[in-house]
Design a protein around this motif. Structure first.
Motif, PDB file in Angstrom:
ATOM      1  N   GLY A  36     -51.233  51.358  44.483  1.00 24.76           N
ATOM      2  CA  GLY A  36     -51.407  52.751  43.995  1.00 24.76           C
ATOM      3  C   GLY A  36     -52.895  53.363  43.715  1.00 24.76           C
ATOM      4  N   THR A  37     -53.857  52.650  43.411  1.00 24.80           N
ATOM      5  CA  THR A  37     -55.072  52.943  43.504  1.00 24.80           C
ATOM      6  C   THR A  37     -56.004  53.345  44.889  1.00 24.80           C
ATOM      7  OG1 THR A  37     -55.494  51.380  41.954  1.00 24.80           O
ATOM      8  CG2 THR A  37     -57.419  52.247  42.666  1.00 24.80           C
ATOM      9  N   ALA A  38     -55.267  52.702  45.836  1.00 24.43           N
ATOM     10  CA  ALA A  38     -55.767  52.838  47.257  1.00 24.43           C
ATOM     11  C   ALA A  38     -54.909  54.406  47.768  1.00 24.43           C
ATOM     12  CB  ALA A  38     -54.918  51.841  48.367  1.00 24.43           C
ATOM     13  N   GLN A  39     -53.867  54.595  47.361  1.00 27.42           N
ATOM     14  CA  GLN A  39     -53.341  55.788  47.787  1.00 27.42           C
ATOM     15  C   GLN A  39     -54.187  57.037  47.159  1.00 27.42           C
ATOM     16  OE1 GLN A  39     -48.556  54.411  47.798  1.00 27.42           O
ATOM     17  NE2 GLN A  39     -49.135  56.051  46.377  1.00 27.42           N
ATOM     18  N   GLN A  40     -54.732  56.783  45.939  1.00 28.00           N
ATOM     19  CA  GLN A  40     -55.346  58.062  45.225  1.00 28.00           C
ATOM     20  C   GLN A  40     -56.588  58.299  46.045  1.00 28.00           C
ATOM     21  OE1 GLN A  40     -54.307  60.505  43.078  1.00 28.00           O
ATOM     22  NE2 GLN A  40     -56.228  61.466  43.493  1.00 28.00           N
ATOM     23  N   LEU A  41     -57.399  57.016  46.292  1.00 25.57           N
ATOM     24  CA  LEU A  41     -58.688  57.065  46.779  1.00 25.57           C
ATOM     25  C   LEU A  41     -58.693  57.360  48.234  1.00 25.57           C
ATOM     26  CD1 LEU A  41     -60.307  54.053  45.061  1.00 25.57           C
ATOM     27  CD2 LEU A  41     -60.514  56.393  44.519  1.00 25.57           C
ATOM     28  N   THR A  42     -57.530  57.397  48.906  1.00 26.52           N
ATOM     29  CA  THR A  42     -57.261  57.723  50.455  1.00 26.52           C
ATOM     30  C   THR A  42     -56.862  59.154  50.676  1.00 26.52           C
ATOM     31  OG1 THR A  42     -56.645  55.303  50.975  1.00 26.52           O
ATOM     32  CG2 THR A  42     -56.225  57.138  52.322  1.00 26.52           C
ATOM     33  N   VAL A  43     -55.589  59.618  50.004  1.00 29.32           N
ATOM     34  CA  VAL A  43     -54.956  60.724  50.609  1.00 29.32           C
ATOM     35  C   VAL A  43     -56.014  62.140  50.020  1.00 29.32           C
ATOM     36  CG1 VAL A  43     -53.164  62.330  50.087  1.00 29.32           C
ATOM     37  CG2 VAL A  43     -52.898  59.729  50.211  1.00 29.32           C
ATOM     38  N   ALA A  44     -56.472  61.996  48.951  1.00 31.41           N
ATOM     39  CA  ALA A  44     -57.265  62.953  48.040  1.00 31.41           C
ATOM     40  C   ALA A  44     -58.361  63.251  49.131  1.00 31.41           C
ATOM     41  CB  ALA A  44     -57.631  62.829  46.997  1.00 31.41           C
ATOM     42  N   PRO A  45     -59.503  62.398  49.588  1.00 29.75           N
ATOM     43  CA  PRO A  45     -60.390  62.801  50.418  1.00 29.75           C
ATOM     44  C   PRO A  45     -60.284  63.050  51.622  1.00 29.75           C
ATOM     45  CG  PRO A  45     -60.499  60.431  49.849  1.00 29.75           C
ATOM     46  CD  PRO A  45     -59.457  61.026  48.852  1.00 29.75           C
ATOM     47  N   ILE A  46     -59.055  62.575  52.391  1.00 28.15           N
ATOM     48  CA  ILE A  46     -58.499  63.204  53.506  1.00 28.15           C
ATOM     49  C   ILE A  46     -58.012  64.477  53.473  1.00 28.15           C
ATOM     50  CG2 ILE A  46     -56.737  62.933  55.294  1.00 28.15           C
ATOM     51  CD1 ILE A  46     -56.498  59.957  54.666  1.00 28.15           C
ATOM     52  N   VAL A  47     -57.614  64.914  52.352  1.00 26.56           N
ATOM     53  CA  VAL A  47     -57.254  66.496  52.572  1.00 26.56           C
ATOM     54  C   VAL A  47     -58.369  67.238  52.506  1.00 26.56           C
ATOM     55  CG1 VAL A  47     -55.893  68.219  51.073  1.00 26.56           C
ATOM     56  CG2 VAL A  47     -55.047  66.019  51.140  1.00 26.56           C
ATOM     57  N   THR A  48     -59.478  66.941  51.776  1.00 23.52           N
ATOM     58  CA  THR A  48     -60.610  67.699  51.695  1.00 23.52           C
ATOM     59  C   THR A  48     -61.576  67.628  52.868  1.00 23.52           C
ATOM     60  OG1 THR A  48     -60.964  67.084  49.224  1.00 23.52           O
ATOM     61  CG2 THR A  48     -62.983  67.975  50.333  1.00 23.52           C
ATOM     62  N   VAL A 101     -62.578  70.537  45.174  1.00 21.13           N
ATOM     63  CA  VAL A 101     -62.447  68.902  45.433  1.00 21.13           C
ATOM     64  C   VAL A 101     -61.295  68.367  44.500  1.00 21.13           C
ATOM     65  CG1 VAL A 101     -63.649  66.688  45.329  1.00 21.13           C
ATOM     66  CG2 VAL A 101     -64.806  68.613  46.364  1.00 21.13           C
ATOM     67  N   LEU A 102     -61.306  69.127  43.145  1.00 21.32           N
ATOM     68  CA  LEU A 102     -60.237  68.712  42.164  1.00 21.32           C
ATOM     69  C   LEU A 102     -59.126  69.046  42.448  1.00 21.32           C
ATOM     70  CD1 LEU A 102     -62.512  69.142  38.964  1.00 21.32           C
ATOM     71  CD2 LEU A 102     -62.058  66.988  40.128  1.00 21.32           C
ATOM     72  N   ALA A 103     -59.087  70.343  43.065  1.00 25.96           N
ATOM     73  CA  ALA A 103     -57.787  70.743  43.515  1.00 25.96           C
ATOM     74  C   ALA A 103     -57.163  69.832  44.713  1.00 25.96           C
ATOM     75  CB  ALA A 103     -57.952  72.132  44.057  1.00 25.96           C
ATOM     76  N   ALA A 104     -57.939  69.609  45.669  1.00 24.37           N
ATOM     77  CA  ALA A 104     -57.575  68.763  46.734  1.00 24.37           C
ATOM     78  C   ALA A 104     -56.815  67.345  46.133  1.00 24.37           C
ATOM     79  CB  ALA A 104     -58.716  68.383  48.020  1.00 24.37           C
ATOM     80  N   ALA A 105     -57.959  66.900  45.177  1.00 29.06           N
ATOM     81  CA  ALA A 105     -57.476  65.390  44.467  1.00 29.06           C
ATOM     82  C   ALA A 105     -56.056  65.526  43.847  1.00 29.06           C
ATOM     83  CB  ALA A 105     -58.445  65.030  43.436  1.00 29.06           C
ATOM     84  N   THR A 106     -55.546  66.735  43.185  1.00 26.78           N
ATOM     85  CA  THR A 106     -54.668  67.058  42.445  1.00 26.78           C
ATOM     86  C   THR A 106     -53.443  67.193  43.690  1.00 26.78           C
ATOM     87  OG1 THR A 106     -55.663  68.192  40.849  1.00 26.78           O
ATOM     88  CG2 THR A 106     -53.211  68.542  40.966  1.00 26.78           C
ATOM     89  N   VAL A 107     -53.593  67.863  44.453  1.00 25.46           N
ATOM     90  CA  VAL A 107     -52.672  68.096  45.593  1.00 25.46           C
ATOM     91  C   VAL A 107     -52.147  66.763  46.291  1.00 25.46           C
ATOM     92  CG1 VAL A 107     -51.886  69.409  47.686  1.00 25.46           C
ATOM     93  CG2 VAL A 107     -52.929  70.687  45.577  1.00 25.46           C
ATOM     94  N   GLY A 108     -53.080  66.234  46.999  1.00 27.35           N
ATOM     95  CA  GLY A 108     -53.258  65.009  47.762  1.00 27.35           C
ATOM     96  C   GLY A 108     -52.515  63.923  46.966  1.00 27.35           C
ATOM     97  N   GLY A 109     -52.826  63.788  45.371  1.00 27.38           N
ATOM     98  CA  GLY A 109     -52.384  62.855  44.505  1.00 27.38           C
ATOM     99  C   GLY A 109     -50.860  63.069  44.468  1.00 27.38           C
ATOM    100  N   LEU A 110     -50.402  64.218  44.233  1.00 31.24           N
ATOM    101  CA  LEU A 110     -48.863  64.541  44.075  1.00 31.24           C
ATOM    102  C   LEU A 110     -48.245  64.227  45.201  1.00 31.24           C
ATOM    103  CD1 LEU A 110     -49.204  67.817  42.018  1.00 31.24           C
ATOM    104  CD2 LEU A 110     -48.353  65.549  41.169  1.00 31.24           C
ATOM    105  N   ALA A 111     -48.758  64.508  46.612  1.00 32.48           N
ATOM    106  CA  ALA A 111     -48.249  64.276  47.682  1.00 32.48           C
ATOM    107  C   ALA A 111     -47.888  62.938  47.928  1.00 32.48           C
ATOM    108  CB  ALA A 111     -49.106  64.795  48.764  1.00 32.48           C
TER     109      ALA A 111
END
Length: 492
Positions: free
Chosen positions: A350-362, A115-125
């Motif tokens: 900016g907040t929305a991007q982190q809360l959206t992309v990371a869970p979509i990846v996972t 979950v944390l790895a996906a959060a990192t990768v999704g956040g960077l993306a």
């Protein structure tokens, strides 16, 4: 991956400087960005097959070396033609790295770490394209446009050296070259390349009123139908379209598409508004949009705390809703908005991007078997970039059409019965003295056009908001994901 995604937008605030240095007009200069996007979007779905042929280790290392060399060539480009060619090469080599990072995150990590790895990768993306205009504007202002490309050299060489040492998750299988679907590759390249060209150039050339746009649209349509038919019947397809039978993957790909619209369209709209309406320089644009990236970074600890405790679907739903609210907050935009007025809507985005992309990846990739990850990851990442391309094209068309509409509506009220206009003309005539009528009417035209443009930006932000409102309502359709345990690296 961060650098490859950063380079999509790093030139956006500096195209005028690059065009001036290479003696190129605006129509030619825009291809500095378009050529990169076309090459990147073509190679992304091929990356799964390429990594099976050459292995993740050697494809990633080779791509990093090539991307670094292409960056060096971009910095030394001697005319606009060479720059466009080198940017296309840079996009092709950079694009192949993006899906491999997503895949590797799910192979290397398991359980909560996943979950944390996906959060990192999704956040960077999502962070990389957001920071592109800011970093590009700062570099151009304090050094020169050449350093937009030279900054890639040190990290590129580092990655090219370290990846072969540390990454070993699969083996090369050159035998796949014999049974490969080469016709499918040609159809895919024609489909995505012509589609991207149509979307990028359509708004500037009146869409189907232009013969070239008509031709590329037809080629894209025929290539797309041919590729889908070929993929569904070939024994070893390039892209795993059958993964779309999985509800979470199909919905996740759609959410990735919509997120691409929001991510890239707003990165396109905000700098464009600041440049055209406010007349900001590249550095001023970068400083004004910087807050989005700051708030996304600040949201990372929040997501990391929430992810193990709250259903990822509800986190994603909150992120999508926040994105819709941020677009609503952009809609009261006026001609004098700057960094201060943009701060709150950009903080929400900016907040929305982190809360959206990371869970979509996972949720999208986390439930797939490792054997399907490579091909599925390419399709998932393609959907985000395709959403961005379609979003930018739609926004450019909306801006053009709505600006014309608002201009004519405003102009209807500018007649002799308009007391405010009569007073303005009288004051302007008194200030300017006895001059030709055009000298007074020209500033009036400019003010009217500026206000028409501003109203068009408001309309476009609202259109993006509607996309996110509808998408937010679809989140409950997704299933909760319990990520499978990761088998040993030898099984890949």
């Amino acid at each position: 991956m961060f650098i490859a995604l950063l380079d999509i937008q790093i030139v956006s605030a500096s195209l005028r400087d690059i065009g001036g240095a290479l003696s190129a007009g605006a129509d030619e200069t825009v291809w500095v960005q378009t050529s990169y996007l076309i090459a990147e979007i073509v190679v992304i779905p091929l990356s799964g097959w390429l990594s099976r042929v050459f292995s993740t280790r050697w494809l990633f290392a080779g791509s990093a070396i090539g991307f670094t060399a292409a960056s060096l060539l971009c910095g030394f480009a001697w005319n606009i033609q060479s720059m466009i060619a080198f940017r296309a090469l840079q996009g092709f080599l950079g694009g192949s790295m993006i899906p491999m990072v997503f895949t590797s995150a799910f192979i290397f990590f398991d359980g909560k770490q996943r979950v944390l790895a996906a959060a990192t990768v999704g956040g960077l993306a999502s962070l990389a394209p957001t920071l592109g205009p800011t970093l590009g504007g700062w570099i151009t202002e304090h050094a020169s446009w050449h350093w937009l490309f030279f900054i890639n050299l040190v990290p590129g060489l580092f990655v090219a050296i370290v990846v072969p040492i540390l990454v070993n998750i699969d083996k090369a299988d050159l035998s796949l070259l014999r049974g490969a679907d080469y016709l499918g590759m040609i159809l895919l390249a024609l489909f995505l390349g012509c589609l991207e060209y149509t979307l990028e150039e359509g708004p500037r050339w009146d869409w189907f009123g232009d013969g070239t746009i008509q031709a590329t649209a037809w080629i894209a349509a025929i290539g797309g139908v041919g590729f889908i038919a070929r993929t569904l019947t070939h024994a070893n397809p390039l892209v795993d379209l059958r993964a779309l039978r999985d509800r979470n993957f199909a919905l996740g790909s759609f959410f990735s598409f919509v997120t691409g619209i929001g991510l890239f369209a707003t990165i396109y709209l905000t700098p464009l508004f600041l440049g055209r309406v406010r007349g900001y320089s590249a550095l001023q644009i970068g400083e004004a949009v910087f807050s989005t990236g700051v708030f996304q970074i600040l949201a990372v600890p929040l997501y990391s705390w929430l992810a193990p405790r709250v259903d990822l679907r509800w986190i994603m739903m909150t992120g999508l809703a926040l994105f819709a609210i941020s677009m609503w907050e952009f809609s009261p935009i006026t001609h004098d908005w700057g960094a201060q007025q943009l701060l709150f809507p950009q903080a929400l985005r900016g907040t929305a991007q982190q809360l959206t992309v990371a869970p979509i990846v996972t949720l999208t990739l986390g439930g797939l078997a490792p054997a399907r990850l490579k091909a599925a990851s390419g399709l998932f990442n393609l959907m985000r970039n395709l959403g961005g391309a379609i979003g930018i094209a739609a926004c450019a068309t909306l801006l053009n059409d709505r600006t014309n509409l608002h201009f004519f509506r405003l102009a209807e009220h500018l007649n002799s019965t308009n007391e405010a206009m009569n007073l303005w003309i009288a004051g302007a005539t008194e200030r300017l003295g006895a001059v030709a009528p055009d000298a007074v009417l020209r500033p009036l035209w400019q003010i009217t056009y500026r206000e028409a443009q501003t109203l068009a930006y408001s309309d476009t932000f609202l259109a993006v908001m509607v996309c996110f409102v509808l998408t937010t309502a679809m989140v409950p359709l997704m299933r909760k994901v319990a990520p499978p345990s990761t088998p040993s690296a030898d099984s890949h």
